[in-house]
Enzyme design. Structure first.
Site, short mmCIF file in Angstrom:
data_model
loop_
_atom_site.label_atom_id
_atom_site.label_comp_id
_atom_site.label_asym_id
_atom_site.label_seq_id
_atom_site.Cartn_x
_atom_site.Cartn_y
_atom_site.Cartn_z
N LYS A 13 0.84 -1.21 0.00
CA LYS A 13 0.00 0.00 0.00
C LYS A 13 0.87 1.26 0.00
O LYS A 13 0.68 2.16 -0.81
CB LYS A 13 -0.93 0.03 1.24
CG LYS A 13 -1.83 -1.19 1.38
CD LYS A 13 -2.72 -1.10 2.61
CE LYS A 13 -1.99 -1.12 3.94
NZ LYS A 13 -1.30 -2.39 4.26
N ARG A 88 -10.02 0.69 8.12
CA ARG A 88 -9.64 -0.66 8.50
C ARG A 88 -10.74 -1.38 9.28
O ARG A 88 -10.55 -2.53 9.65
CB ARG A 88 -8.44 -0.57 9.44
CG ARG A 88 -7.11 -0.77 8.77
CD ARG A 88 -6.06 -0.47 9.83
NE ARG A 88 -4.87 -1.21 9.66
CZ ARG A 88 -3.77 -0.73 9.07
NH1 ARG A 88 -3.76 0.45 8.52
NH2 ARG A 88 -2.70 -1.47 9.01
N ARG A 127 12.09 -4.87 5.28
CA ARG A 127 11.82 -3.47 4.90
C ARG A 127 12.60 -2.46 5.75
O ARG A 127 12.77 -2.65 6.95
CB ARG A 127 10.32 -3.24 5.08
CG ARG A 127 9.90 -1.80 5.09
CD ARG A 127 8.42 -1.66 5.09
NE ARG A 127 7.80 -2.17 6.29
CZ ARG A 127 6.49 -2.19 6.48
NH1 ARG A 127 5.67 -1.77 5.53
NH2 ARG A 127 5.98 -2.65 7.59
N ARG A 161 10.99 -0.35 11.30
CA ARG A 161 9.85 -0.11 12.18
C ARG A 161 9.84 -1.06 13.37
O ARG A 161 10.16 -2.24 13.23
CB ARG A 161 8.54 -0.28 11.38
CG ARG A 161 8.08 1.02 10.75
CD ARG A 161 6.99 0.83 9.74
NE ARG A 161 5.84 0.05 10.18
CZ ARG A 161 4.76 -0.15 9.44
NH1 ARG A 161 4.67 0.40 8.24
NH2 ARG A 161 3.78 -0.88 9.88
N ARG A 172 -0.89 -8.39 13.32
CA ARG A 172 -1.42 -7.40 12.38
C ARG A 172 -2.23 -8.10 11.28
O ARG A 172 -3.28 -7.61 10.86
CB ARG A 172 -0.27 -6.59 11.77
CG ARG A 172 0.29 -5.56 12.75
CD ARG A 172 1.71 -5.12 12.43
NE ARG A 172 1.89 -4.57 11.11
CZ ARG A 172 3.07 -4.41 10.52
NH1 ARG A 172 4.18 -4.74 11.16
NH2 ARG A 172 3.15 -3.89 9.32
P1 AP5 Z 1 4.85 -1.58 1.88
O1 AP5 Z 1 4.50 -0.78 0.68
O2 AP5 Z 1 5.59 -0.92 2.97
O3 AP5 Z 1 3.54 -2.33 2.42
P2 AP5 Z 1 2.27 -1.79 3.20
O4 AP5 Z 1 1.08 -2.44 2.60
O5 AP5 Z 1 2.30 -0.30 3.26
O6 AP5 Z 1 2.54 -2.46 4.60
P3 AP5 Z 1 2.45 -1.89 6.07
O7 AP5 Z 1 3.25 -2.82 6.94
O8 AP5 Z 1 2.80 -0.44 6.10
O9 AP5 Z 1 0.95 -2.09 6.36
P4 AP5 Z 1 0.26 -2.05 7.70
O10 AP5 Z 1 -1.13 -1.93 7.24
O11 AP5 Z 1 0.56 -3.18 8.61
O12 AP5 Z 1 0.94 -0.80 8.45
P5 AP5 Z 1 0.43 0.64 8.76
O13 AP5 Z 1 1.58 1.55 8.82
O14 AP5 Z 1 -0.71 1.01 7.89
O15 AP5 Z 1 5.69 -2.85 1.39
C1 AP5 Z 1 6.31 -3.73 2.30
C2 AP5 Z 1 7.72 -4.10 1.81
O16 AP5 Z 1 7.60 -4.90 0.65
C3 AP5 Z 1 8.57 -2.88 1.40
O17 AP5 Z 1 9.89 -3.11 1.78
C4 AP5 Z 1 8.45 -2.84 -0.11
O18 AP5 Z 1 9.65 -2.33 -0.70
C5 AP5 Z 1 8.23 -4.28 -0.47
N1 AP5 Z 1 7.29 -4.42 -1.58
C6 AP5 Z 1 6.18 -3.66 -1.83
N2 AP5 Z 1 5.54 -4.10 -2.93
C7 AP5 Z 1 6.28 -5.16 -3.39
C8 AP5 Z 1 6.13 -6.03 -4.51
N3 AP5 Z 1 5.11 -5.89 -5.38
N4 AP5 Z 1 7.06 -7.01 -4.67
C9 AP5 Z 1 8.10 -7.14 -3.78
N5 AP5 Z 1 8.28 -6.33 -2.72
C10 AP5 Z 1 7.38 -5.36 -2.53
O19 AP5 Z 1 -0.15 0.47 10.24
C11 AP5 Z 1 0.71 0.20 11.33
C12 AP5 Z 1 -0.08 0.15 12.62
O20 AP5 Z 1 -0.68 1.43 12.85
C13 AP5 Z 1 -1.25 -0.83 12.67
O21 AP5 Z 1 -0.82 -2.12 13.05
C14 AP5 Z 1 -2.17 -0.16 13.72
O22 AP5 Z 1 -1.70 -0.39 15.02
C15 AP5 Z 1 -1.99 1.31 13.41
N6 AP5 Z 1 -2.97 1.79 12.40
C16 AP5 Z 1 -2.68 2.30 11.17
N7 AP5 Z 1 -3.81 2.67 10.53
C17 AP5 Z 1 -4.83 2.36 11.37
C18 AP5 Z 1 -6.24 2.48 11.25
N8 AP5 Z 1 -6.83 2.96 10.14
N9 AP5 Z 1 -6.99 2.07 12.32
C19 AP5 Z 1 -6.44 1.60 13.44
N10 AP5 Z 1 -5.09 1.44 13.60
C20 AP5 Z 1 -4.30 1.83 12.57
MG MG Z 2 2.47 1.10 4.83
#
Ligand code: AP5
Ligand code: MG
Length: 215
Positions: A13, A88, A127, A161, A172
């Site tokens: 994402k 979410r 990552r 992270r 997660r």
């Molecule tokens: P990346 O693009 O970083 O993936 P992502 O989908 O953004 O993954 P996240 O870990 O950020 O998602 P998340 O939903 O757990 O975390 P968030 O910060 O939203 O890609 C991952 C890796 O793979 C990278 O190294 C990239 O280079 C590589 N990659 C990407 N695409 C690829 C491909 N096609 N092929 C190969 N490699 C690839 O949330 C974190 C925490 O915040 C949550 O756990 C929660 O506690 C809180 N939170 C956030 N939003 C909310 C909400 N709306 N409600 C409640 N709590 C929330």
């Molecule tokens: Mg992300």
């Protein structure tokens, strides 16, 4: 255009949202990034957010929806948005409808990144990002052109992270299955959902998304 990028942790994402930001001038609205900024502040709220995030659980609906509302208020109506990691839960999906309406915006598409969960742990634990500009990299899938030097700003400092360890990632993912997957049918019923193959390489995923947005 206002779009949601939906997919489990590590689906790509953030990677795709930041590409849309540079390629199309859209604005990435990542609640994860906003919460990581909030936790840095030395406040009771920051400490509470940090504890929840490090456990892999979800932060309260009220907090994240307020963050999104604030960010939208600061944008001009012509700027397209990409919701990354929001909504979410069903309650957040409902809030988003109300928030978009209040800001005179409409949801254009919900793009689901379809991925194989087993491969995601490898993506997440590999990552890292640039400390200075936030550019994202991966030990195997996306290394800087010059080892140890950020492609974007030239910095040599990187960070990982706190929630990117295998145990937290499993929590997660369980949260995603239990609370986020159930909101897809709501958007399907409105004819908004389009799926892309998130297991393709980064460039190919971007091509698929561009094709959807150019339709
Ligand atoms: P990346 O693009 O970083 O993936 P992502 O989908 O953004 O993954 P996240 O870990 O950020 O998602 P998340 O939903 O757990 O975390 P968030 O910060 O939203 O890609 C991952 C890796 O793979 C990278 O190294 C990239 O280079 C590589 N990659 C990407 N695409 C690829 C491909 N096609 N092929 C190969 N490699 C690839 O949330 C974190 C925490 O915040 C949550 O756990 C929660 O506690 C809180 N939170 C956030 N939003 C909310 C909400 N709306 N409600 C409640 N709590 C929330
Ligand atoms: Mg992300």
């Amino acid at each position: 255009m206002n779009i949601i990028l939906l997919g489990p942790p590590g689906a790509g994402k953030g990677t795709q949202a930041s590409r849309l930001e540079s390629d199309r001038g859209m604005v990435q609205l990542s609640t994860g990034d906003m919460l990581r900024a909030a936790r840095k502040a030395d406040t009771p709220l920051g400490a509470k957010v940090a504890a929840v995030m490090d456990s892999g659980a979800l932060v309260s609906d009220e907090i994240v929806s307020a963050l999104i509302d604030d960010r939208l208020a600061a944008l001009s109506a012509e700027q397209g948005t990409i919701f990354d990691g929001y909504p979410r839960t069903a309650a957040q999906a409902e809030s988003l409808d109300a928030i978009l309406a209040a800001h005179g915006r409409k949801l254009g598409r919900v793009i689901e990144l379809e991925v194989n969960e087993d491969a995601l742990v490898e993506r997440i634990v590999g990552r890292y990002t640039c400390v200075k500009c936030g550019a994202g990299y991966h030990d195997h899938f996306k290394q800087p052109a010059v080892s140890g030097v950020c492609d974007v700003c030239g910095s040599t400092e990187f960070k990982r992270r706190a929630d990117d360890n295998e145990e937290t990632v499993r929590t997660r993912m369980a949260e995603y299955r239990a609370k986020t997957v159930p909101i897809l049918p709501l958007y399907e019923a409105r004819g908004l959902v389009v799926r892309v193959d998130g297991m393709a390489d980064i460039e190919q995923v971007s091509t698929q998304i561009a094709a959807i947005l150019n339709r």
